[in-house]
Design a protein around this motif. Structure first.
Motif: not given
Length: 799
Positions: A561-564, A586-588, A608-610
């Motif tokens: 979670e909440e990784n880029e 996460n932002r992937i 809930d990821n981008d």
């Protein structure tokens, strides 16, 4: 002729500056009677005017002698006062009178050239030199000449650079040219003055020449270290022992008092003072040796039978319970193949070991066990046959700025509840891992560099723990961090990069918190999770890898979670072979292939990821994979938004899918996902494209403003569309071609530019309660493309 010589001798003026013994006080008349007649004539006769001493007196100041003065004028306290010369007594009258100054005394103090005075001073020892400095200002300056003190200093201590000793337990050498004080040699001499010297062969010479070494009563000389340790009862001995150049073999050095022992030699001191043992531990510190100091020497354990099992208890340095010595600037070597070079064991064992070189040992370099602690700073630990450092059984050292490298085993090994705080160490080029943690060990490793390991960087296994914070972990042959077999470390704030394999590798039921790390440039996945492992991975940057970003396989789990995750060569995240991770917030982005790739029964939750700006699709699902994909934003893909193919499944719900170069969602080749409540809009191609036997349930989605058909169904596909809103498209709302079929129930299709529904010939569609209205140019566009348009339909015919 003889009479002439005798006469000349009798007329030679007397040197009044010669040392004179102090005479008992007598009355004035006795003094006048003792003055020889020839001395009176000497000072008043005509020949006195031709005396060179009288010539000097002309320019010298006068001094006044009063009859009340009782002390002998010009009495000397120097060591030559017993030469037997009678002192000259001044004439005294009832009045004060001016007398000439003693000419030789004044000549020495004021006229004699500096070079001559310095030459005289060069024959003095240190105490005489200090007395000479008290005579006058000029003597004080000359007696403090650094060259004089350097000569004395090197004669006593042998150091070629001053060894400063400003406080207990602290020694360091300086460059005299860079020192702020004008005479560091004298300053160091004062600091080191009271000490015993171990100098084989010199003691006999020293004690048999008392006149030569007069004034050195505070120095003691011995032939062996054992004798020096036994001389602690000597008066003036303050516990400081200098061990001079040489090899000292098989002495029994057991220290149980706060002594200070330091090597004394020219050049590189520690290399020239060698203490070794072939039978027992070279140094043993026992209870009572608090604040003891050993420094600037080589300490070796070199047994004849190097593999004998009883040598397990023998070491170069052995530090036992309740003692805290300082070991400083020592070279420590052991050729024994069992045991360790340095062993610190027992409750209360708390040494300070600093600036030492523990290298080329055939066993463990530094071994800390059984609740021992201590501070270990700025040491060089290299090329040892076993671990550079072992910490075991609740050992809890503080280890800072050590250089641990080129070990023939692991760099640092903590196991069996070992602990410790490791800070700013440089750990590299060890044959196995740079740092290994095993069996409930729990070290803290902060701001270290762990690199160029021949296997991995950090290896945590068999229920190991530990905190690894703000380290640089790079260029290791295997993974930068390995976590396995129920281990649960914290990996936080590290830079893990340029590994020859992966960044972090978690397998075999591994766990752990992987947080806030910068993971990049690795040859394999930045983070790999497999075989029932379940870590928490959050707030990391995982980027620019030569492989994928995160690879979860073989029933891997974990919360990610909440990784880029960005700019990786392969997929940003791979999930495969029965794995079920949770990927959240996460932002992937900006990957060179797929954003998130589920294949071969990869499952899990993606929510809930981008996910954006990938060269391929944002998400791909294939070969039995069945993830839950919820509330994500998937946009900017150069291929599609989500691609489901080769029997892929999945629940795709509440996502926003937009601005992709191809279809927002592709479903093909026997895939059967469920899409609910998604917003699929502003695509540069179609909204949803279903072909090549694709199926699926599309329910309650909003599909709008796409450049091509809102939903394209083709080539033997058969989806179910229920309660969707398909509107404001720039082509048809729904287009069904190439023998495809569909079930359309309760959909609203409106405001599409090329019609609401296009049906190709031979297409069978089941329709119920759909609303198709307000679509433009439906008939004209349909005829031109060879399909049958449906512009208004609210009943449930079967077409």
């Amino acid at each position: 002729m003889n009479s002439v010589r005798a006469s000349n001798v009798s007329r030679r003026p007397r040197r009044v500056s010669r040392p004179r013994p102090v005479q008992p006080e007598r009355n004035h008349q006795e003094r006048d009677e003792d003055v020889p007649a020839d001395m009176v004539a000497e000072e008043s006769g005509p020949g006195a005017q031709n005396s060179p001493y009288q010539l000097r007196r002309k320019s010298l100041p006068k001094r006044t002698v009063c009859p009340t003065k009782t002390n002998m004028e010009g009495a000397s306290t120097s060591t030559t006062e017993n030469f037997g010369h009678r002192p000259k007594r001044p004439r005294v009258s009832g009045k004060c009178q001016d007398l000439p100054a003693a000419p030789a005394e004044q000549y020495l103090q004021e006229k004699l050239p500096d070079e001559v005075v310095l030459k005289i001073f060069s024959y003095l020892l240190e105490q005489d030199l200090c007395r000479a400095a008290c005579v006058c200002k000029r003597f004080s300056e000359l007696a403090n000449d650094p060259i004089l003190w350097k000569k004395l200093y090197m004669e006593v201590f042998e150091y070629t650079r001053p060894m400063m000793h400003p406080e207990a337990g602290k020694f360091y050498q300086i460059n005299p040219e860079e020192y702020e004080q004008p005479n560091p040699w004298k300053e160091s001499f004062q600091q080191l003055y009271k000490g015993a010297h171990v100098k084989p062969g010199f003691a006999e010479h020293f004690y048999s020449n008392p006149a030569r070494y007069k004034g050195r009563d505070n120095m003691f000389y011995y032939d062996t270290i054992e004798d020096a340790l036994g001389g602690g009862q000597e008066p003036h001995f303050d516990g400081l022992i200098f061990v001079h150049s040489g090899i000292y073999t098989d002495e029994w050095i057991y220290i149980e008092s706060p002594i200070t022992m330091i090597g004394a030699a020219p050049g590189k001191v520690a290399e020239k003072v060698i203490i070794e043992n072939t039978r027992d531990s070279t140094f043993v510190f026992m209870e009572g040796s608090e604040d003891a100091y050993v420094g600037y020497m080589t300490i070796r354990f070199n047994p004849d039978d190097k593999s004998a099992q009883h040598h397990n208890a023998h070491h170069c340095l052995e530090i036992t319970v309740n003692c805290s010595p300082i070991i400083d600037h020592c070279i420590i070597r052991s050729t024994c193949t069992v045991g360790s070079a340095v062993c610190v064991s027992g409750q209360g064992a708390c040494p300070t070991i600093k600036h030492c070189n523990i290298s080329d040992c055939e066993n463990v370099g530094l071994y800390i066990t059984d609740h021992a602690q201590g501070i270990y700073e700025d040491n060089e630990i290299s090329n040892n046959a076993l671990a550079g450092i072992w910490v075991k059984n609740h050992g809890n050292p503080i280890i800072r700025r050590n250089h641990i490298h080129h070990g023939r085993d692991v760099g640092v090994f903590t196991f069996d509840h070992g602990m410790g705080y490791f800070e700013s160490c440089n750990i590299h080029r060890n044959r196995i891992a740079g740092f290994e943690v095993k069996a409930y060990a729990n070290p803290t490793v902060v701001r270290c560099e762990i690199h160029h390991g021949q296997t991995g960087g950090i290896y945590v296994h068999e229920k190991g723990r530990g905190q690894f914070i703000e380290n640089k972990i790079y260029a290791n042959n295997f993974a930068g961090v390995w976590i396995t077999s129920n281990s649960d470390p914290t990996i936080r704030g590290n830079a893990i990069f340029n590994g020859n394999q992966g960044g972090v590798y978690i397998f075999g039921d591994g766990r752990g918190l992987i947080e806030g790390n910068d993971i990049y440039g690795n040859a394999l996945a930045g983070i790999q999770i497999r075989t029932n492992s379940c870590p928490i991975v959050r707030h990391n940057k995982i980027h620019d890898g030569q492989h994928g970003g995160i690879y979860v396989h073989e029933k891997g789990q974990g919360v990610i979670e909440e990784n880029e995750v960005y700019s990786n060569t392969l997929a940003g995240v791979w999930v495969t072979t029965g794995s079920t991770p949770v990927l959240r917030r996460n932002r992937i982005h900006s990957g060179k292939q797929v954003g998130v790739y589920f294949y071969d029964n990869g499952h899990g939750v993606l929510e809930d990821n981008d996910i954006y700006n990938h060269m391929y699709s944002g998400v791909q699902i294939r070969t039995g994979s069945n993830p839950k994909i919820r509330r994500n934003k998937i946009w900017g893909g150069q291929n599609g938004g989500i691609l489901v193919y080769n029997s892929g499944l999945g629940f795709i719900e509440d996502n926003e899918i937009f601005d992709n170069a191809m279809a927002g969602v592709w479903i093909k080749t026997d895939s059967n996902p469920t899409l609910r409540r998604n917003k699929i809009h502003d695509g540069r191609d179609g909204g949803i494209c279903i072909f090549n036997g694709g199926r699926g349930l599309l329910e309650e989605n909003d599909i709008f403003r796409n450049a091509q058909a809102g939903v394209l169904i083709s080539t033997n596909s058969h989806p179910v569309l229920r309660k969707n809103r398909i509107f404001d498209g720039f082509a048809a709302g729904i287009e069904i071609t190439n023998h495809a079929t569909a079930t359309l129930e309760g959909n609203q299709i409106f405001n599409n530019r090329f019609g609401g529904l296009f049906l190709a010939s031979g297409v069978n569609v089941t329709m119920k309660d759909n609303k198709i209205m307000n679509n433009q140019d439906a008939i004209e566009k349909a005829v031109s493309r060879g399909v049958t348009p449906v512009t208004q339909q609210t009943a449930t015919p079967s077409v």
